[in-house]
Design a protein around this motif. Structure first.
Motif, PDB file in Angstrom:
ATOM      1  N   GLY A 381       1.137  -5.852  -4.918  1.00 52.55           N
ATOM      2  CA  GLY A 381      -0.036  -5.846  -6.705  1.00 52.55           C
ATOM      3  C   GLY A 381      -0.832  -5.874  -6.454  1.00 52.55           C
ATOM      4  O   GLY A 381      -2.148  -5.352  -6.603  1.00 52.55           O
ATOM      5  N   ASN A 383      -2.304  -6.073  -2.920  1.00 56.71           N
ATOM      6  CA  ASN A 383      -2.866  -4.535  -1.749  1.00 56.71           C
ATOM      7  C   ASN A 383      -3.045  -3.108  -3.016  1.00 56.71           C
ATOM      8  O   ASN A 383      -3.896  -2.834  -2.604  1.00 56.71           O
ATOM      9  N   ASN A 384      -2.680  -3.615  -3.907  1.00 59.40           N
ATOM     10  CA  ASN A 384      -2.150  -2.080  -5.138  1.00 59.40           C
ATOM     11  C   ASN A 384      -3.520  -2.314  -5.394  1.00 59.40           C
ATOM     12  O   ASN A 384      -4.791  -1.896  -5.567  1.00 59.40           O
ATOM     13  N   SER A 387      -7.003  -1.514  -3.023  1.00 55.70           N
ATOM     14  CA  SER A 387      -7.151   0.131  -2.636  1.00 55.70           C
ATOM     15  C   SER A 387      -7.944   0.051  -4.564  1.00 55.70           C
ATOM     16  O   SER A 387      -8.532   1.316  -4.100  1.00 55.70           O
ATOM     17  N   GLN A 388      -7.282   0.173  -4.912  1.00 56.27           N
ATOM     18  CA  GLN A 388      -8.190   0.626  -6.279  1.00 56.27           C
ATOM     19  C   GLN A 388      -9.367   0.156  -6.371  1.00 56.27           C
ATOM     20  O   GLN A 388     -10.304   0.729  -6.429  1.00 56.27           O
TER      21      GLN A 388
END
Length: 621
Positions: A381, A383-384, A387-388
């Motif tokens: 989460g 990492n996500n 990225s966002q």
């Protein structure tokens, strides 16, 4: 200026001894006649007649004494006179003359028959001021200061018996200021040395001003020459081009500012999108912080469980290692078995398998796996979210680039225009300063030229004044010599000169012989004064003088003046009538020319010594 003074008529109200005398232009004789060969013809009223004229022209008093008061109380002088074309009648009490009444026109006949005529009652001081203003028209002021009054002037026109004929410039026979005597004579004859002196002083001052103006002009002219080699019109052309450039640049500047304003208004949607993205970034950053915290906490918990697992593994190994040995002490409470009271420890004593430890290890192992799964989930989460966050930052950067590219271009353009305008305005200011300096050069040049012209004008005035004075003096010399030669039948001649320093008029009578010595006799001094007055009178008929063409001589035949010379005074005046009758000469006398009798038109008042009836007012005083 027409300031001719003429006395037309004198009488009294009410009448005194039928005194009523009408005078004429030209020669007027007041004759005192000897009746019956008595010889003495004194105190009949000749000088009183002259005093009456003087009183009618503002003299402070007429006659004094109790006898005069008893005969002349409540009686007034009526006198008709004119100054130029203006006619007046004055009424003044013969005893109390503090006030007088002035009427317009010659109105004696009307006053004698009616009291309805309106006049202007004024003080004698105001009356003298009125006469002075009418006669002189301000010419008796120099540098805004009055240098001569009417009453200081009149003694030259009304010479009284005795002291009035001692000197040409001292008609009052009293001590007077030398400057007053000089100015009075110069004023009446237009031999104005004071004006010459004033012009000379003015020229000196104006020459200093002209010199200073020239120096100022040269200084600023040199300054301008150093600053620019261009002419005035070239600077103006360059200034005009700069002003055109300023207008163009200001137009571009205003257009760029308008574009910037419009662009900022049109980018509202972009700013809104950027705001939403920033809001999302804040949310993502909060979640990232939360994930980081959880991951950190899970790692810390995992590490603690790992430590517990290691402890349990050591315990299990120990148990396995001690399985072949009996316990002397309880492995749980570590008490010797001989004193161990716990029944629960009996299994241990019998080396039974410890199920509790295994169970704990299994539980811990399960927890470790669960923690690993949770860490992996949160790391995924995180990492996500990272990225966002990166993607959002990139989108904002794209928006900023879109905004900055147009804004920066417009702002840089505006800065360039403003810098260009600053330089143009600076150049324009320098040109304006230079043009003002050029205008100053012209104004200083004009000031210098005006000062120079003023000096030239004053010098020309001085030359003209000297020329006029010289011409006037030469004419006066001619007339004085003419009168003297006429009176003395060419046996003597008259000379006029000016003193070297003060420019005082000096009159001299010389014997007309080879020696030409001066005649200093008393009688000659009297005749010299008469001759000078008659010369001035004639000069006033041919030249423009302040002399009012009015002259009164009160019995100048004292100190044994030759009777023939004396009679020729009146004969000479008659020759003046051949030139002009625009003058008035009044003489009181005991004798008249041989070709004239008492019925002559020139005899305007006839007095005699036959008694009170022959006297002016019918009584002696």
């Amino acid at each position: 200026m027409e300031n001719t003074l003429f006395v037309n008529r004198l009488t009294t109200q009410p009448a005194v001894n039928n005194f009523d005398v009408t005078l004429r232009k030209g020669l007027n004789i007041i004759l005192a006649k000897d009746i019956g060969g008595k010889g003495a013809v004194n105190s009949v009223g000749k000088s009183t007649f002259v005093r009456l004229i003087d009183y009618g022209l503002g003299s402070n008093s007429f006659l004094k004494g109790e006898t005069v008061k008893s005969h002349l109380s409540n009686k007034s002088l009526l006198m008709e006179f004119s100054i130029g074309d203006e006619k007046y009648t004055v009424k003044r009490d013969l005893i109390d003359g503090e006030y007088c009444t002035v009427f317009t026109g010659w109105v004696i006949d009307k006053l004698k028959t009616s009291n309805l005529i309106e006049g202007n009652q004024i003080t004698n001081e105001a009356y003298k001021s009125t006469l002075e203003s009418s006669l002189f028209d301000g010419e008796n002021y120099f540098n805004n200061e009055r240098f001569l009054t009417l009453r200081q002037f009149l003694p030259l026109l009304i010479r009284k018996q005795g002291s009035g004929f001692e000197k040409i410039d001292d008609p009052m026979g009293i001590r007077e200021n030398a400057q007053l005597k000089r100015q009075r004579l110069q004023f009446i004859s237009n031999l104005l040395s004071e004006e010459e002196k004033k012009l000379t002083q003015d020229i000196s001052k104006k020459e200093e001003t002209e010199k200073s103006s020239k120096e100022e002009y040269k200084v600023i002219e040199n300054y301008v020459e150093q600053k620019s080699k261009e002419f005035d019109f070239e600077l103006k052309v360059r200034k005009g081009q700069i002003e055109k450039n300023i207008n163009v640049i200001e137009g571009k500047l205003n257009n760029s500012k308008l574009q910037l304003s419009q662009f900022q208004q049109s980018t509202g949607s972009i700013y809104e999108e950027k705001r939403q993205l920033l809001k999302k970034i804040n949310t993502v950053e909060e979640e990232i912080t939360l994930y980081e915290s959880k991951i950190s906490n899970y790692h810390a918990t995992y590490n603690e469980i790992e430590k517990e697992t290691k402890s349990i593994d050591i315990t299990i190994k120990a148990l396995k290692w001690f399985e072949g040995y009996e316990y002397k002490k309880c492995p749980v409470c570590l008490k010797p078995f001989d004193i161990h009271a716990e029944k629960n420890c009996e299994d241990t004593h019998k080396h039974k398998e410890n199920v509790a430890i295994e169970t704990i290890k299994k539980v811990i192992t399960n927890e470790k796996e669960e923690l690993k799964d949770a860490i992996r989930m949160y790391e995924l989460g995180f990492n996500n979210l990272s990225s966002q966050h990166k993607e959002l930052k990139q989108r904002i950067s794209i928006l900023d680039q879109k905004l900055d590219s147009n804004t920066e271009f417009l702002i840089s353009e505006i800065n360039l225009f403003e810098e260009t305008l600053k330089n143009l305005y600076k150049e324009k200011y320098e040109l304006d300063t230079l043009l003002e300096a050029l205008e100053d050069v012209e104004s200083y040049k004009i000031k210098w030229e005006e000062s120079r012209e003023t000096v030239k004008t004053l010098k020309k005035q001085l030359r003209e004044l000297k020329k006029k004075m010289d011409a006037m003096l030469e004419q006066l010399k001619i007339y004085f010599n003419e009168v003297v030669q006429y009176l003395y039948n060419k046996t003597k001649k008259g000379v006029i000169s000016l003193s070297t320093k003060a420019k005082n008029v000096q009159a001299t009578v010389l014997h007309n012989n080879e020696a030409q010595e001066e005649d200093l006799g008393d009688a000659t001094q009297i005749v010299k004064v008469v001759a000078f007055d008659l010369a001035l009178l004639k000069l006033s008929l041919t030249q423009d003088l302040m002399h009012p063409k009015f002259l009164v001589h009160d019995s100048p035949n004292v100190r044994d003046v030759d009777p023939e010379v004396y009679k020729r005074i009146m004969s000479y005046v008659l020759t003046l009538e051949e030139i002009s009758t625009d003058f008035q000469y009044i003489i009181t006398t005991l004798s008249i020319p041989d070709d004239m009798d008492e019925n002559s038109i020139f005899i305007r008042c006839l007095l005699n010594n036959s008694g009170d009836g022959g006297k002016l007012f019918g009584f002696s005083f």
